[in-house]
Design an enzyme around this catalytic site. Structure first.
Site, PDB file in Angstrom:
ATOM      1  N   ASN A 124       1.073  -1.188   0.088  1.00  0.00           N
ATOM      2  CA  ASN A 124      -0.447   0.551   0.054  1.00  0.00           C
ATOM      3  C   ASN A 124       1.054   1.469   0.251  1.00  0.00           C
ATOM      4  O   ASN A 124       2.217   0.867   0.026  1.00  0.00           O
ATOM      5  CB  ASN A 124      -1.377  -0.201   1.292  1.00  0.00           C
ATOM      6  CG  ASN A 124      -0.347   0.198   3.237  1.00  0.00           C
ATOM      7  OD1 ASN A 124       0.489   0.835   3.011  1.00  0.00           O
ATOM      8  ND2 ASN A 124      -0.251  -1.332   3.067  1.00  0.00           N
ATOM      9  N   ASP A 139      -4.450  -6.246   4.904  1.00  0.00           N
ATOM     10  CA  ASP A 139      -5.005  -6.756   5.416  1.00  0.00           C
ATOM     11  C   ASP A 139      -5.002  -7.997   5.018  1.00  0.00           C
ATOM     12  O   ASP A 139      -5.869  -9.488   6.163  1.00  0.00           O
ATOM     13  CB  ASP A 139      -6.423  -6.524   5.112  1.00  0.00           C
ATOM     14  CG  ASP A 139      -6.949  -4.664   6.795  1.00  0.00           C
ATOM     15  OD1 ASP A 139      -6.390  -5.074   7.260  1.00  0.00           O
ATOM     16  OD2 ASP A 139      -6.972  -3.671   5.064  1.00  0.00           O
ATOM     17  N   LYS A 187       8.811 -16.849 -10.551  1.00  0.00           N
ATOM     18  CA  LYS A 187       8.282 -16.320 -10.739  1.00  0.00           C
ATOM     19  C   LYS A 187       6.635 -16.612 -11.388  1.00  0.00           C
ATOM     20  O   LYS A 187       7.451 -18.465 -12.368  1.00  0.00           O
ATOM     21  CB  LYS A 187       8.821 -15.788 -12.127  1.00  0.00           C
ATOM     22  CG  LYS A 187       8.025 -14.245 -11.951  1.00  0.00           C
ATOM     23  CD  LYS A 187       8.831 -13.277 -13.192  1.00  0.00           C
ATOM     24  CE  LYS A 187       7.896 -12.168 -14.008  1.00  0.00           C
ATOM     25  NZ  LYS A 187       8.718 -11.248 -14.913  1.00  0.00           N
ATOM     26  N   PRO A 210      -2.598 -11.875  10.073  1.00  0.00           N
ATOM     27  CA  PRO A 210      -3.057 -11.702  11.696  1.00  0.00           C
ATOM     28  C   PRO A 210      -3.341  -9.564  12.485  1.00  0.00           C
ATOM     29  O   PRO A 210      -2.596  -8.853  10.886  1.00  0.00           O
ATOM     30  CB  PRO A 210      -1.389 -11.721  12.369  1.00  0.00           C
ATOM     31  CG  PRO A 210      -0.595 -11.633  11.150  1.00  0.00           C
ATOM     32  CD  PRO A 210      -1.077 -12.021   9.522  1.00  0.00           C
ATOM     33  N   ASP A 211      -4.206  -9.931  12.849  1.00  0.00           N
ATOM     34  CA  ASP A 211      -4.024  -7.995  13.301  1.00  0.00           C
ATOM     35  C   ASP A 211      -2.903  -7.817  14.109  1.00  0.00           C
ATOM     36  O   ASP A 211      -3.063  -8.200  15.658  1.00  0.00           O
ATOM     37  CB  ASP A 211      -5.717  -7.945  13.964  1.00  0.00           C
ATOM     38  CG  ASP A 211      -5.971  -6.307  13.875  1.00  0.00           C
ATOM     39  OD1 ASP A 211      -5.474  -5.334  14.746  1.00  0.00           O
ATOM     40  OD2 ASP A 211      -6.715  -6.129  12.920  1.00  0.00           O
ATOM     41  N   PHE A 235      -4.180   4.024  14.964  1.00  0.00           N
ATOM     42  CA  PHE A 235      -5.115   4.409  13.765  1.00  0.00           C
ATOM     43  C   PHE A 235      -5.772   3.939  13.798  1.00  0.00           C
ATOM     44  O   PHE A 235      -5.584   2.822  13.252  1.00  0.00           O
ATOM     45  CB  PHE A 235      -3.136   4.957  13.473  1.00  0.00           C
ATOM     46  CG  PHE A 235      -2.522   5.668  14.283  1.00  0.00           C
ATOM     47  CD1 PHE A 235      -2.165   7.684  13.758  1.00  0.00           C
ATOM     48  CD2 PHE A 235      -1.948   5.717  14.716  1.00  0.00           C
ATOM     49  CE1 PHE A 235      -2.077   7.728  14.120  1.00  0.00           C
ATOM     50  CE2 PHE A 235      -0.347   6.454  15.688  1.00  0.00           C
ATOM     51  CZ  PHE A 235      -0.670   7.601  15.011  1.00  0.00           C
ATOM     52  N   LYS A 268     -13.799   0.470  15.847  1.00  0.00           N
ATOM     53  CA  LYS A 268     -12.504   0.178  15.639  1.00  0.00           C
ATOM     54  C   LYS A 268     -11.711  -0.182  16.927  1.00  0.00           C
ATOM     55  O   LYS A 268     -11.190  -0.702  17.366  1.00  0.00           O
ATOM     56  CB  LYS A 268     -11.235   0.287  14.995  1.00  0.00           C
ATOM     57  CG  LYS A 268     -10.985  -0.309  13.587  1.00  0.00           C
ATOM     58  CD  LYS A 268     -10.330   0.707  12.634  1.00  0.00           C
ATOM     59  CE  LYS A 268     -10.493  -0.147  11.589  1.00  0.00           C
ATOM     60  NZ  LYS A 268      -9.519   1.171  10.243  1.00  0.00           N
ATOM     61  N   LYS A 285     -11.021  -3.868  18.822  1.00  0.00           N
ATOM     62  CA  LYS A 285      -9.352  -4.081  19.000  1.00  0.00           C
ATOM     63  C   LYS A 285      -9.119  -4.778  20.000  1.00  0.00           C
ATOM     64  O   LYS A 285      -7.839  -4.404  20.493  1.00  0.00           O
ATOM     65  CB  LYS A 285      -8.699  -3.590  17.233  1.00  0.00           C
ATOM     66  CG  LYS A 285      -8.769  -3.046  16.298  1.00  0.00           C
ATOM     67  CD  LYS A 285      -7.611  -2.975  15.162  1.00  0.00           C
ATOM     68  CE  LYS A 285      -8.469  -2.728  13.794  1.00  0.00           C
ATOM     69  NZ  LYS A 285      -7.280  -3.183  12.985  1.00  0.00           N
TER      70      LYS A 285
END
Ligand code: CTP
Length: 405
Positions: free
Chosen positions: A206, A274, A284, A302-303, A322, A336, A340
Site C-alpha cells: 500500500n 489486511d 516467478k 494477523p491483526d 490509528f 475499531k 481491537k
C-alpha cells in the site's frame, strides 16, 4: 558520567576546544577527541589526548584497519558529539553529507545527538551560504550553539565568535537534564506498509510512507522513552536514538513486535496489509497466455494491534492504534477501538488521497472517555501531540489514566 566525542575543526578558536575539555572534566564529562586536518594546524593531538586522558583520533583509515570498524564504534559509543569549534567548511560538509575524513564520516554514521558551536569571521557567518547551511542543519536535527558577537581574532567586530566555553557546557548539561517525561519507559512503534509476496518479484502493498510512525518514534525518544521502531519497507532515515527493526510482511512485523515485548507503550501506526496471498510462489509466476486472467486467493493477515491489545500476559499499559477511514470517521474508528481492544485510537481521514505520503493529517483522538478533534496538522505535530498525551497519562500527578476510569 556523560561521554562526549569532541570534534575540533580548523579555526583560530581550536584552542578553546582544549578549554572545553578542561572545564568539562571539572563538570564530570568524559572526552574523546577527533582533530580534523584543519584543527591540527592550530593544536596538536598530543595536547588533546593529554588533557582528556583519552586517545585523540585523526585518521580515518588507521581506524578502519582495525578488525572492528573504528569510525562506526566511535560514532556510537558516546552520548553526544560536539563539534567545537565548527568552521564554515565543516558546516558545509555536514550539510552535503560528504565523508572524506574521520570527523565527517563519524558525523554521518552517528545515531547520537550532534551539537555544533560555529566559529568564523562575521562576514562568513552572515553569508547566505552559511545561513542556508545552518537552516538545513536545524532541519536535520543538529543542535546549533549560536556564536557570540564582539571583537574577533581577525581584528573585525561582529557575530561569529564561538560561544563561551561555559555556555557550551551549560547547553550540553541542559540537554541531558531536560524534561524527559517518558524516561524509564519502553515504547514499541510500528510504521510503514507491509509487503505481502505473490512471488519473488510481485507483492501486495500500500501507499503508506511511514512518516507518521517515524515521527511518533522520534518524539517518544525525544521525551526519554526507550523506543523500538518496527518498520515495513520505507525510504526514511532512522530517527535519532531509536532502535529500528526492518520487516517486510505482517507476519514478520508481528513476530518482531512479540520479540520486543515487554513494553509500556505500543503505538500501531503501520498500514498493515489486511490480506496476503494464500500461497507465495517460490518462482516467478508465468503468464499462461498473453490474455489469460489470473485468480489470486487471499487470506487474512494477523491483526497486530488487536493481538497486542488482547495479550493476557505482558500487555503494554497503553496501546494506541490509528484508524484510517474514508467515511463515517468517528463511528468506524470508535468501533475499531472496541473491536481491537486498544486504549486510544487516532482516527484519520484518508479520503480523497490525503494522508498517504503527505505531510499533513486531520485527526481525532478517541479514548473511552472523550473524543477530541483537531484541525489539519503536520504529521510531526500529531506525533508531538500524541507524545504529550502519553506523557500526561504516565505522569504521576495526572488523574486516573484514561481507560481505567
Ligand atoms: N493494524 C494492525 N494489523 C492489521 C491491520 C491493522 O496492527 N493487520 C492496526 C494498524 O496499525 C492501525 C489499526 O490497526 O493502528 C487500524 O488500521 P486500519 O487499516 O485503519 O484498520 P483495519 O483493521 O485494516 O480495518 P479496515 O481495513 O476494515 O478499515
Amino acid at each position: 558520567m556523560k561521554r562526549i566525542l569532541l570534534i575540533i575543526s580548523g579555526s583560530i578558536a581550536a584552542y578553546k576546544g582544549l578549554e572545553i575539555i578542561r572545564r568539562g572534566l571539572e563538570r564530570g564529562f568524559e572526552f574523546t577527541t577527533i582533530l580534523t586536518a584543519g584543527g591540527q594546524q592550530f593544536i596538536t593531538p598530543l595536547s588533546a589526548a593529554s588533557l582528556s586522558g583519552n586517545p585523540c583520533y585523526t585518521e580515518l583509515f588507521s581506524l578502519t584497519d582495525e578488525t572492528q570498524m573504528g569510525h562506526i564504534r566511535l560514532s556510537r559509543e558516546h552520548d553526544v558529539i560536539l563539534v567545537a569549534p565548527a568552521s564554515a567548511d565543516m558546516l558545509a560538509k555536514m550539510v552535503s553529507g560528504r565523508c572524506d575524513d574521520l570527523a565527517s564520516t563519524v558525523l554521518l554514521a552517528t545515531d547520537k545527538p550532534v551539537m555544533v558551536a560555529p566559529a568564523m569571521n562575521h562576514k562568513m557567518w552572515e553569508h547566505e551560504a552559511t545561513q542556508r547551511n545552518i537552516q538545513q542543519l536545524i532541519a536535520d536535527h543538529i543542535h546549533i550553539i549560536q556564536p557570540d558577537s564582539g571583537s574577533m581574532a581577525c581584528g573585525e567586530t561582529g557575530t561569529g565568535r564561538m560561544a563561551e566555553v561555559a555556555t557550551i557546557l551549560d547547553y550540553i548539561e541542559a540537554h541531558f537534564t531536560a524534561n524527559k517525561p517518558l524516561a524509564g519507559l519502553k515504547a514499541l512503534v510500528t510504521a510503514g506498509p507491509t509487503f505481502e509476496p505473490i512471488d519473488p518479484v510481485r507483492f501486495i502493498g500500500n501507499r503508506s510512507s511511514g512518516k507518521q510512525g517515524f515521527a511518533v518514534a522520534q518524539t517518544l525518544a525525544d521525551a526519554g522513552a526507550d523506543v523500538t521502531l518496527i518498520s515495513g519497507p520505507v525510504h526514511l532515515p532512522t530517527p535519532m536514538g531509536v532502535k529500528r527493526v526492518d520487516v517486510q510482511t505482517a507476519d514478520d512485523m508481528l513476530a518482531a513486535c512479540a520479540s520486543h515485548l515487554p513494553a509500556d507503550i505500543f503505538v500501531g501506526a503501520a498500514a498493515v496489509a489486511d490480506w496476503k496471498p494464500t500461497l507465495s510462489s517460490e518462482q516467478k509466476i508465468k503468464k499462461q497466455s498473453p490474455l489469460a486472467s489470473f485468480d489470486l486467493t487471499l487470506v487474512a493477515n494477523p491483526d497486530i494491534l488487536s493481538h497486542i491489545a488482547h495479550l493476557k500476559v505482558g500487555r503494554p499499559q497503553l496501546v494506541v492504534g490509528f484508524a484510517a477511514e474514508t467515511e463515517n470517521l468517528i463511528p468506524f474508528a470508535t468501533e475499531k477501538l472496541t473491536r481491537k481492544g486498544c486504549d486510544w485510537i487516532i482516527a484519520n481521514d484518508v479520503s480523497a488521497g490525503c494522508v498517504f505520503g503527505q505531510d499533513d493529517n486531520t485527526i481525532t483522538l478517541i479514548t473511552p472517555d472523550e473524543t477530541q478533534s483537531f484541525g489539519i496538522m503536520s504529521k510531526q505535530a500529531v506525533a508531538t501531540l500524541l507524545t504529550e498525551k502519553i506523557a500526561d497519562y504516565f505522569s504521576p500527578s495526572s488523574p486516573l489514566p484514561v481507560g481505567e476510569g
